[in-house]
Write a protein that holds these residues in place. Structure first.
Motif, mmCIF file in Angstrom:
data_model
loop_
_atom_site.group_PDB
_atom_site.id
_atom_site.type_symbol
_atom_site.label_atom_id
_atom_site.label_comp_id
_atom_site.label_asym_id
_atom_site.label_seq_id
_atom_site.Cartn_x
_atom_site.Cartn_y
_atom_site.Cartn_z
ATOM 1 N N UNK A 31 4.565 3.283 -1.602
ATOM 2 C CA UNK A 31 5.629 2.296 -1.405
ATOM 3 C C UNK A 31 5.126 0.871 -1.604
ATOM 4 N N UNK A 32 3.848 0.647 -1.339
ATOM 5 C CA UNK A 32 3.307 -0.717 -1.401
ATOM 6 C C UNK A 32 2.041 -0.817 -2.238
ATOM 7 N N UNK A 33 1.667 0.268 -2.925
ATOM 8 C CA UNK A 33 0.369 0.310 -3.589
ATOM 9 C C UNK A 33 0.461 1.158 -4.849
ATOM 10 N N UNK A 34 -0.228 0.732 -5.897
ATOM 11 C CA UNK A 34 -0.326 1.553 -7.092
ATOM 12 C C UNK A 34 -1.354 2.650 -6.863
ATOM 13 N N UNK A 35 -0.910 3.871 -6.622
ATOM 14 C CA UNK A 35 -1.801 4.983 -6.288
ATOM 15 C C UNK A 35 -1.377 6.216 -7.059
ATOM 16 N N UNK A 36 -2.363 7.023 -7.459
ATOM 17 C CA UNK A 36 -2.083 8.271 -8.166
ATOM 18 C C UNK A 36 -3.053 9.341 -7.694
ATOM 19 N N UNK A 37 -2.584 10.573 -7.655
ATOM 20 C CA UNK A 37 -3.437 11.705 -7.334
ATOM 21 C C UNK A 37 -4.031 12.271 -8.623
ATOM 22 N N UNK A 38 -5.090 13.064 -8.445
ATOM 23 C CA UNK A 38 -5.724 13.719 -9.592
ATOM 24 C C UNK A 38 -6.252 15.063 -9.142
#
Length: 346
Positions: A31-38
């Motif tokens: 919601x507040x951060x550019x994050x991605x799983x891998x």
């Protein structure tokens, strides 16, 4: 990839507590951060990067900050070190430790090379030999909440009895399922209004253990009152249907199930494994017994079976406690503060 500042790897296909943490936490962080799983074994609803995008980690995101590689397993620390130290990718490495034991030399070597370390409890932090920040896990209050309607009552289960005591999770010696079963065999004949519900998967290597538990129950003539549900599709309604939740683990990393039960308005009796003792307010939201002590566990359960009103009162306290102290948003904010500190370091 230009907006992704944090990568949360999940380098294990089989479902585990770490996987569950990623699944619940990343949408809140996003919601507040550019994050991605891998990695494998994650639902499509999560923000993901693909393996073919890994080379893009060689360039910084649009913000200009080094990306954070947030590892939660040894394999993920190793992968992060290879990317950073061998392939010279501009990364910062963060590790979350939930272990309740002294780390092996190789793990300690890996941890010393992290830019920041998070412990999921004060107890797990006590086993770390590096500076760290304690950020306890939280629970999704939109998914786990007190009963709202008739389907949340125990009568909706179709099982006998007026009240239920539950034990959920994988069925194995480590989880203490046998301690729960033995306590129920001893207690239930004295409390006819109660039924015990056991939900969870039995993996092939623990099949003999599970079969032995069912045989013990049958021998005691309690097969109608100690019910094995197996692995259920949605465990959340069961937390709301039971009046008491028991977490009897002999050892645990963190252990989210007591928090899920408490958020659902259910009193908890737990061992002191993992972070359980840091979650339960003894005498207000539940009770704690020494891990592995079956007699102590049984006696901690007894007052609730004898007095369902006590279970209801402690369950209401538990829901308020979790709402104040353990919402998932609070965990996300604690981790974000660690990220910001890492980014601020020169």
């Amino acid at each position: 990839m230009s907006r992704i500042e944090v990568v949360a790897p999940n380098l294990k296909r089989r479902l585990s507590g770490v996987t569950s943490t990623i699944v619940q936490l990343v949408p809140v962080q996003a919601r507040t951060l550019g994050i991605a799983t891998l990695g494998p074994g994650l639902p499509d609803s999560l923000p993901k990067m693909r393996w073919w995008q890994v080379p893009a980690l060689a360039t910084r995101p649009k913000s200009g900050r080094k990306r954070i590689w947030h590892a939660r397993r040894n394999t993920e620390m190793v992968a992060g070190l290879l990317l950073k130290s061998v392939l010279r990718m501009p990364l910062k490495l963060v590790f979350t430790s939930a272990a309740q034991r002294h780390h092996k030399p190789f793990t300690r070597w890996l941890i010393r090379r992290m830019d920041a370390v998070i412990a999921t409890s004060a107890r797990s932090g006590g086993f770390l030999q590096v500076p760290h920040t304690v950020v306890m896990h939280g629970v999704d209050l939109d998914a786990f909440y007190p009963p709202k309607g008739s389907d949340d009552g125990f009568s909706a289960s179709g099982l006998p009895g007026k009240y239920a005591v539950g034990c959920f999770g994988r069925i194995r010696h480590q989880k203490g399922t046998d301690l729960f079963v033995d306590a129920m065999i001893e207690l239930l004949p004295h409390y006819p209004e109660w039924t015990a519900v056991i939900a969870g998967r039995v993996t092939p290597e623990h099949k003999a253990f599970g079969d032995d538990l069912k045989a013990r129950v049958a021998k005691a003539g309690l097969s109608q009152r100690i019910v094995f549900l197996g692995e259920v599709d949605d465990i959340k309604p069961w937390y709301r249907r039971i009046s008491l939740y028991v977490a009897p683990s002999r050892n645990e990393g963190f252990g989210l199930t007591p928090l899920e039960a408490m958020a659902s308005g259910t009193a908890v009796v737990a061992s002191d494994a993992g972070a359980y003792a840091e979650m339960v307010d003894v005498g207000q939201t539940g009770a704690v017994a020494p891990a592995g002590d079956g007699a102590a566990l049984r006696e901690a359960i007894r007052p609730y079976l004898a007095d369902p009103a006590l279970a209801a009162a402690h369950g209401a306290n538990a829901a308020a406690d979790v709402k104040a102290l353990f919402p998932l948003q609070r965990e996300a904010e604690g981790i974000r503060r660690v990220y910001d500190h890492v980014w601020a370091e020169r």
